[in-house]
Design an enzyme around this catalytic site. Structure first.
Site, mmCIF file in Angstrom:
data_model
loop_
_atom_site.group_PDB
_atom_site.id
_atom_site.type_symbol
_atom_site.label_atom_id
_atom_site.label_comp_id
_atom_site.label_asym_id
_atom_site.label_seq_id
_atom_site.Cartn_x
_atom_site.Cartn_y
_atom_site.Cartn_z
ATOM 1 C CG ASP A 1 40.810 38.932 43.798
ATOM 2 O OD1 ASP A 1 41.803 39.096 43.078
ATOM 3 O OD2 ASP A 1 40.863 38.475 44.955
ATOM 4 C CD GLU B 1 42.803 36.814 39.837
ATOM 5 O OE1 GLU B 1 44.022 36.980 39.655
ATOM 6 O OE2 GLU B 1 42.286 36.800 40.965
#
Ligand code: CA
Length: 719
Positions: free
Chosen positions: A407, A436
Site C-alpha cells: 500500500d 502503489e
C-alpha cells in the site's frame, strides 16, 4: 535573533540555523544535554548555519538543548542522527527480536537505544479488561538492545513492555509480536509448532506461474467474499469461510473459493488481513465494518476474521487453513501490506518504545504525511527497514504466502524494496512484489522514492499502472471524466502504450517500465468508485446493455495487454457499491460480494472467464521482456478512430498460435477492419470468448461490432 532549527547530526556534532546573525554573539551559546553543559571543541559558521563540534558524545536518552541568553532556546532533534552511519554503526542490530519460546525458557528482546529502563510485564490474560497485576521483570541493555530470559514454560502467557523513554513510562505491545490476545493489546507466548493445520508442512504453492506476467491477480477481502446471505458459506466473513469448498448460491452456482477457482485467475490479493486497530473493528463485537488499512500488529493476522479472537492460536491456524485451501485449489495468495504509516502517530508501539525513530520527519522536523494517514514511516532508517523486511520474510515463510502488495509504496525508499525483492528471490518459488508507486509528498530524495518514475531502478518490482486505469475509464481526480471505454476520443496512442506494458515502444507515450512485469494493469480496485458505478456517473444516460459492453471492453483490454492483469473482485459481474465512492467503513451491504447479482449477470462472468482462459493458454499475452514486446508486438495502422488493432506475431513466448490479432473497438457502432492477408480464426468477439476456434474467416475484411474486443489467430501464416 531566533533559532530556526537545531539538529544533532552526529554524536558530537550539532547544527543550528538562525534567522539573523547581526545580533549574534557566539560565546553566549550553551548546549545542555543530560543535565550538564556540553563542552564545545570548536564551531564553524557558514551562511546562517553554525556547526558545533563537541568534546563528548551526546546522550540520546535525554533531550539536548541550545540556549542563547535567557529567553532563546531550542530543543535539538535527533532525526538526522538516527539516519546516520554513525548511529547505525553503534546501534544497528541483526539479533533476533521479539520472544523466542521453548518449553524450558523464553527469551525477550526489544530494541530501543533511547529508553532508560525497560521491564517485561507478564500477564495470565490477553484481555486487559480482566483485572490483573502483571509480573514485572527487569530487562538489561546492551547497545540499545534490551534483553531478558525467563527459565519457565511461559506458554499461554501474555506480555508487554514497560518502557521509560524521555521521562515518560509507556506500556507497549512488542512490535515483533507474532501472536496476540484480543484486539492485539498484549503479545501472546505460544508454541508455533501447534499452529499448523494438518498437512500444512506439506503445503506448497501452486506452480501455475513461472514468470510474474503469468499471474492474474484478483483482489478480494476476507469478509466481503462470504458475508452475503447468499454466499452459501457457514463461516460468513471469516478466514474459514474461504476454506469451504463447493459452496453455492440459491441457484446452485459456485461461490467463495470454488467460484474464484472457477473463473481461472492465478492469485488472490487479500485486503488487509494483518491485525488492524480496534478503533477500526473491535474484535469483541464486529458490527462495525472497516477495510483495515490501520495496522496494529504487523506480524499477526486480524482477529475479527477468526472464529475466536480471544485465543491467540485461533487466528493463526485459521489464516493458515485459508492459505492452504487456496493452494489446494491451485490459487496463489498475495497479501496487502500497509507499512507506509502507523495507525496513530503517537499511540502506537513503535513510538511508545522509541519515539521519533520509525516515523519520517521533514527538513523542519515536522512529521511527514504523504500517506494522508497522519504520518509516514521512515524506511530509510535501518531498523525500520529491517522491520519491514523481517515482516515480509516472516509472512512468506511462516504462512507460505506468494506475493506482497505494498500500500502506498511510494512512501518507501527503493533500497528497501530492492532488498525485499532480492531476499524473496531466495525462496525458490515465484513470490510477487508490487505496490502503489505514487509520487507522494514525503521527505525522501526524489530519486530514492519507490515510485513509478524510478521503475528502472527496481527490476521485477511491479507498480499499479494508473496510466492504463485513467486512460480506460477517465481520471480518478474527476469522477465525471471519461476514458477510452466510456467515449473519450483521441486516446488510441495511449491505449497502444498500455497494450505494450508502458515500456519504451517507438514514439508511443508513457515509457515508464523496463519490462512488462513491472506493469500491474488495472481499471478499478477497492479504492474509488467501482467501474460500474463510475460508468453510471459518466454514461448514465445510456442503456445498461451499452454500459455492460463498455465494462467488458475495459476488462478485455486489461487481460490482453502486456503486463500483469489485476481484477477487482466482482467486476466480472458488474459489482456495484451503490454509488459509494469510498466504502472503507460502509456496511457489509455496500461492500459484500452480492452473489444474487452474480447469478443475474453470469453471462458477463462467462465472457470474462473466456478471456482469462485465452490469456492463460497463450503465452503471447504474457511476454516477459521489453525486447520480446518490441520483437513480437506490432500495431496495425490506419484504423478507424477509437479502434486499436495489434498483432502478436511469430509464436511469441512459445505460443502455439503463430499470430494473434487483437482489435478493440471503443465506438458505439460497428466498423470494418481490414485483416492482414491469410486465413483467420475467431477466438473472441463481442459475445463469446473461448480457447477454441469459434469460426473461420477467409475474407480479409472483418466487421467488428460496437464496443467490443475481438481476438483472432492463425496457426501458420507468415506475415
Ligand atoms: Ca485487530
Amino acid at each position: 535573533m531566533n533559532i530556526l532549527k537545531a539538529e544533532v547530526i552526529g554524536f558530537r556534532k550539532i547544527t543550528m540555523e538562525v534567522d539573523d546573525f547581526s545580533k549574534f554573539s557566539f560565546p553566549r551559546f550553551i548546549i545542555k544535554n543530560d543535565d550538564k553543559i556540553m563542552k564545545i571543541s570548536y564551531y564553524s559558521i557558514k551562511n546562517n548555519v553554525v556547526t558545533f563540534v563537541l568534546d563528548e558524545d551526546v546522550n540520546i536518552k535525554t533531550d539536548c538543548y541550545i540556549f542563547y541568553n535567557e529567553n532563546i532556546n531550542a530543543k535539538c532533534t535527533y532525526y538526522k542522527l538516527f539516519a546516520s552511519d554513525e548511529f547505525n554503526g553503534r546501534y544497528y542490530t541483526m539479533d533476533e527480536l521479539g520472544v523466542q519460546y521453548t518449553s524450558s525458557k523464553s527469551e525477550f528482546r526489544v530494541w530501543t537505544p533511547a529508553a532508560t529502563s525497560v521491564n517485561l510485564l507478564l500477564y495470565r490474560n490477553g484481555d486487559p479488561l480482566i483485572e490483573e497485576t502483571p509480573r514485572k521483570i527487569i530487562m538489561n541493555e546492551n547497545n540499545g538492545l534490551w534483553c531478558t530470559y525467563v527459565y519457565e514454560d511461559l506458554k499461554n502467557s501474555f506480555y508487554t513492555y514497560e518502557v521509560t523513554v524521555y521521562e515518560n513510562t509507556n506500556e507497549a505491545v512488542d512490535p515483533y509480536a507474532k501472536a496476540v490476545g484480543i484486539n492485539g493489546i498484549r503479545g501472546a507466548i505460544i508454541d508455533f509448532n501447534e499452529t499448523n493445520p494438518i498437512g500444512f508442512s506439506d503445503d506448497i504453492s501452486p506452480s501455475s506461474i513461472t514468470n510474474y506476467t503469468d499471474a492474474i491477480i484478483y483482489e478480494i477481502s476476507v469478509r466481503d467474499m462470504t458475508s452475503n446471505p447468499n454466499s452459501g458459506a457457514s463461516h460468513k466473513g471469516k478466514f474459514l469461510g474461504l476454506t469451504e469448498e463447493n459452496t453455492v448460491t440459491s441457484k446452485n452456482e459456485p461461490t467463495g473459493i470454488s467460484y474464484i477457482k472457477d473463473i481461472g485467475i492465478t492469485h488472490v490479493q487479500i485486503m488487509p488481513m494483518f491485525d488492524y486497530a480496534a478503533a477500526s473493528v473491535d474484535e469483541r463485537s464486529i458490527d462495525k465494518y472497516n477495510w483495515g488499512y490501520d495496522p496494529e500488529n504487523y506480524n499477526v493476522p486480524e482477529g475479527c476474521y477468526s472464529t475466536d479472537p480471544f485465543i491467540p492460536e485461533c487466528r493463526i491456524i485459521e489464516t493458515k487453513e485459508m492459505i492452504q485451501a487456496f493452494h489446494k485449489n491451485g490459487l496463489c495468495v498475495n497479501m496487502d501490506v500497509v507499512f507506509n504509516h502507523l495507525f496513530h502517530a503517537k499511540e502506537n508501539c513503535f513510538e511508545k518504545i522509541f519515539p521519533g525513530y520509525y516515523i519520517r520527519h521533514d527538513q523542519n522536523g515536522f512529521v511527514c504525511n504523504g500517506s494522508g494517514c497522519t504520518n509516514d514511516t521512515a524506511s530509510e532508517n535501518l531498523m525500520m527497514q529491517r522491520y519491514i523486511v523481517d515482516s515480509v520474510l516472516y509472512w512468506a515463510s511462516e504462512y507460505h504466502l506468494d506475493g506482497f502488495r505494498f500500500d502506498l509504496m511510494g512512501i518507501h525508499d527503493i533500497d528497501t524494496m530492492n532488498i525485499i525483492r532480492n531476499k524473496l528471490n531466495n525462496f525458490g518459488r515465484t513470490i510477487m512484489l508490487y505496490g502503489e508507486g505514487w509520487d507522494l509528498n514525503t521527505a525522501l530524495p526524489e530519486d530514492k522514492k519507490a515510485k513509478m518514475s524510478n521503475a528502472s531502478k527496481t527490476p521485477h518490482l511491479g507498480y499499479f499502472n494508473d496510466v492504463i486505469r485513467d486512460c480506460l475509464k477517465g481520471s480518478f481526480g474527476n469522477i465525471y471524466d471519461k476514458g477510452y471505454i466510456s467515449g473519450k476520443e483521441n486516446l488510441e496512442n495511449n491505449i497502444k502504450a498500455c497494450v505494450a506494458g508502458c515500456i519504451k515502444y517507438g514514439d508511443l507515450p508513457h515509457s515508464i517500465f523496463s519490462a512488462p512485469d513491472q506493469s500491474i494493469n488495472y481499471v478499478s480496485c477497492h479504492d474509488n468508485n467501482v467501474l460500474w458505478d463510475k460508468l453510471i456517473i459518466t454514461n448514465g444516460d445510456e442503456s445498461e446493455e451499452i454500459r455492460i459492453n463498455r465494462q467488458k471492453l475495459a476488462l478485455g483490454i486489461i487481460l490482453t495487454s502486456q503486463g500483469i492483469p489485476f481484477l477487482h473482485s466482482g467486476a466480472e459481474f458488474i459489482r456495484t457499491k451503490q454509488g459509494v465512492e469510498n466504502s472503507y467503513n460502509s456496511p457489509d451491504e455496500i461492500n459484500w460480494i452480492d452473489w444474487d447479482r452474480k447469478d443475474s449477470y453470469s453471462y458477463i462472468t462467462d465472457y470474462i472467464k473466456g478471456i482469462i482462459s485465452l490469456r492463460r493458454n497463450h503465452p503471447a499475452f504474457r511476454l516477459t521482456t521489453s525486447e520480446a514486446v518490441l520483437n513480437h508486438l506490432q500495431f496495425l495502422d490506419n484504423q478507424n478512430k477509437n479502434v486499436v488493432a495489434f498483432l502478436i506475431k511469430n509464436n511469441a513466448n512459445g505460443d502455439s498460435w503463430k499470430n494473434i490479432l487483437v482489435i478493440y473497438n471503443a465506438n458505439n457502432y460497428s466498423v470494418d477492419v481490414k485483416l492482414p492477408s491469410g486465413s483467420w480464426n475467431l477466438a473472441a468477439d463481442k459475445y463469446i470468448a473461448s480457447n477454441e476456434k469459434i469460426i473461420n474467416y477467409f475474407t480479409n475484411s472483418y466487421k467488428i461490432e460496437s464496443l467490443s474486443i475481438n481476438i483472432l489467430y492463425n496457426e501458420s501464416e507468415n506475415l
